[in-house]
Motif scaffolding. Structure first.
Motif, short mmCIF file in Angstrom:
data_model
loop_
_atom_site.label_atom_id
_atom_site.label_comp_id
_atom_site.label_asym_id
_atom_site.label_seq_id
_atom_site.Cartn_x
_atom_site.Cartn_y
_atom_site.Cartn_z
N ILE A 50 -48.35 64.91 -13.30
CA ILE A 50 -47.52 64.09 -12.77
C ILE A 50 -46.13 64.48 -12.88
O ILE A 50 -45.49 64.32 -12.13
CB ILE A 50 -47.62 62.66 -13.50
N VAL A 51 -45.81 64.89 -14.29
CA VAL A 51 -44.27 65.61 -14.50
C VAL A 51 -43.93 66.70 -13.52
O VAL A 51 -43.10 66.93 -12.93
CB VAL A 51 -44.19 65.82 -15.75
N GLY A 52 -45.05 67.51 -13.35
CA GLY A 52 -44.91 68.93 -12.38
C GLY A 52 -44.76 68.34 -11.14
O GLY A 52 -43.96 69.00 -10.51
N TYR A 53 -45.51 67.41 -10.44
CA TYR A 53 -45.45 66.81 -8.94
C TYR A 53 -43.96 66.27 -8.82
O TYR A 53 -43.29 66.47 -7.86
CB TYR A 53 -46.49 65.80 -8.65
N VAL A 54 -43.46 65.47 -9.97
CA VAL A 54 -42.09 65.01 -9.83
C VAL A 54 -40.98 65.84 -9.75
O VAL A 54 -39.99 65.68 -8.95
CB VAL A 54 -41.85 63.67 -11.03
N ALA A 55 -41.06 67.00 -10.52
CA ALA A 55 -40.36 68.11 -10.50
C ALA A 55 -40.08 68.73 -9.29
O ALA A 55 -39.01 69.12 -8.75
CB ALA A 55 -40.44 68.99 -11.66
N TYR A 56 -41.38 69.01 -8.58
CA TYR A 56 -41.48 69.72 -7.56
C TYR A 56 -40.65 68.92 -6.23
O TYR A 56 -39.97 69.44 -5.43
CB TYR A 56 -43.03 69.79 -7.12
N PHE A 57 -41.04 67.37 -6.11
CA PHE A 57 -40.34 66.58 -4.87
C PHE A 57 -39.09 66.58 -5.33
O PHE A 57 -38.17 66.16 -4.47
CB PHE A 57 -41.31 65.38 -4.95
N ALA A 58 -38.46 66.41 -6.65
CA ALA A 58 -37.12 66.18 -6.78
C ALA A 58 -36.56 67.45 -6.53
O ALA A 58 -35.31 67.14 -5.66
CB ALA A 58 -36.94 66.25 -8.41
N VAL A 59 -36.79 68.57 -6.52
CA VAL A 59 -36.19 69.76 -6.18
C VAL A 59 -36.24 69.79 -4.69
O VAL A 59 -35.35 70.13 -4.00
CB VAL A 59 -36.56 71.11 -7.03
N LEU A 60 -37.45 69.64 -4.04
CA LEU A 60 -37.33 69.74 -2.54
C LEU A 60 -36.64 68.69 -1.89
O LEU A 60 -36.25 69.11 -0.78
CB LEU A 60 -39.03 69.50 -2.29
N MET A 61 -36.49 67.60 -2.53
CA MET A 61 -35.79 66.44 -1.85
C MET A 61 -34.31 66.59 -2.13
O MET A 61 -33.48 66.17 -1.15
CB MET A 61 -36.06 64.94 -2.11
N GLY A 62 -33.89 67.35 -2.79
CA GLY A 62 -32.39 67.67 -3.19
C GLY A 62 -31.65 68.71 -2.68
O GLY A 62 -30.61 69.04 -2.94
N GLY A 63 -32.57 69.55 -2.04
CA GLY A 63 -31.93 70.92 -1.21
C GLY A 63 -32.47 70.95 0.15
O GLY A 63 -33.31 69.85 0.64
N GLU A 64 -32.11 72.16 0.65
CA GLU A 64 -32.62 72.38 2.35
C GLU A 64 -33.74 72.82 2.28
O GLU A 64 -34.35 73.30 1.62
CB GLU A 64 -31.50 73.35 2.73
N ARG A 65 -34.45 72.22 3.20
CA ARG A 65 -35.87 72.74 3.58
C ARG A 65 -35.93 73.93 4.13
O ARG A 65 -36.09 74.49 5.16
CB ARG A 65 -36.59 71.66 4.50
N ASN A 66 -36.08 75.05 3.06
CA ASN A 66 -36.11 76.46 3.41
C ASN A 66 -37.13 77.20 2.38
O ASN A 66 -37.46 76.38 1.34
CB ASN A 66 -35.00 77.13 3.54
N MET A 67 -37.40 78.39 2.48
CA MET A 67 -38.48 79.09 1.47
C MET A 67 -37.93 79.02 0.22
O MET A 67 -38.55 78.97 -0.76
CB MET A 67 -38.71 80.60 2.36
N GLY A 68 -36.45 79.18 0.08
CA GLY A 68 -36.08 79.37 -1.18
C GLY A 68 -36.14 77.89 -1.95
O GLY A 68 -36.49 78.00 -3.20
#
Length: 274
Positions: free
Chosen positions: A157-175
């Motif tokens: 759960i913590v891993g998924y939250v970290a994933y979406f937190a970074v994904l939602m906080g940045g631009e949608r690109n490969m980096g």
């Protein structure tokens, strides 16, 4: 009686896992706009039970009930006798092909399950198999299986939250996607470090409890020697969750050697014979 050191470790690790869960819940509230107290209430009252059920279900995939016929009657009889002597309701017995000789336990007192691999039963003498089953019943008696299963679920759960937190906080690109994946793995690893701290100790405790139950540590020591030799050059056909619960973790990857779920087999054997 459950080892006092194990009890303390379970309490400490439980508190740390709850702290991780609290951070994850706060992050979910921030990302979704839901009320934090509602998320915490749901998380405390519902999610742990759901995690336990799902974790148990995932661990038992591929296993089937051990038939009560002449081929396995001696396994049923020794399990019933050990459970009675150790003050635990007789666990459900299951068998599974794991690719290597192994065994694991899941569940709690009154709803425990012991899974034994076909490969294990093929190579062990009766007294050695008795030592292995006593070891697994000890895990159920000590309730450390619940901590392992729930801890692994919290790590996910913590891993998924970290994933979406970074994904939602940045631009949608490969980096951003790569950074999100890295953050997820690191967050999960941080949680699992604390779970692994209890995992290694619980194996020693279960070994000691098994020795007390059968009156000698030598049968279990011989079983561990045969299990280790039988796993050489063979792949364990179980997922990471099950591998962490097994009496012997056959995963010899670099990551496993660094964050081992089990103490060295040689040390366990020496301690059983000391």
């Amino acid at each position: 009686m459950t080892d006092f050191g194990l009890k303390v470790r379970m309490v400490v690790v439980g508190a740390i896992l709850f702290a991780f869960y609290l951070v994850a819940a706060t992050a979910i509230a921030a990302m979704t706009g839901f009320n934090l107290w509602i998320i915490l209430a749901v998380g405390i009252l519902i999610v742990p039970a759901l995690q336990y059920k799902i974790g148990k279900w995932m661990a038992l995939r591929g296993a089937e009930d051990m038939p009560d016929d002449p081929r396995y009657q001696h396994v049923h009889h020794m399990t019933e006798s050990l459970a009675r002597d150790m003050g635990v309701p007789t666990p459900r017995l299951m068998r599974q092909q794991m690719g290597v000789p192994n065994a694991f336990a899941v569940g709690r007192k009154g709803a425990g399950v012991v899974v034994v691999s076909d490969e294990l039963m093929a190579i062990l003498d009766n007294d050695e198999l008795e030592g292995v089953i006593a070891h697994e019943i000890a895990h159920i008696k000590n309730r450390d299986v619940i901590t392992m299963v729930v801890g692994q679920s919290i790590g996910m759960i913590v891993g998924y939250v970290a994933y979406f937190a970074v994904l939602m906080g940045g631009e949608r690109n490969m980096g951003t996607w790569i950074l999100a994946m890295a953050a997820s793995q690191i967050a999960n690893l941080l949680v699992m470090i604390f779970v692994m701290a209890i995992s290694r100790y619980r194996e020693y405790v279960a070994d000691d409890d098994a020795r007390d139950a059968i009156g000698s540590g030598d049968p279990l020591a011989r079983a561990l020697e045969k299990i280790s030799a039988g796993a050489e050059g063979r792949d364990q056909q179980t997922n990471d969750t099950v591998a962490a619960l097994c009496i012997f973790n056959a995963d010899r990857s670099l990551l496993q050697s660094i964050f081992s779920t089990h103490p060295p087999t040689e040390k366990r054997i020496a301690k059983l014979r000391s």
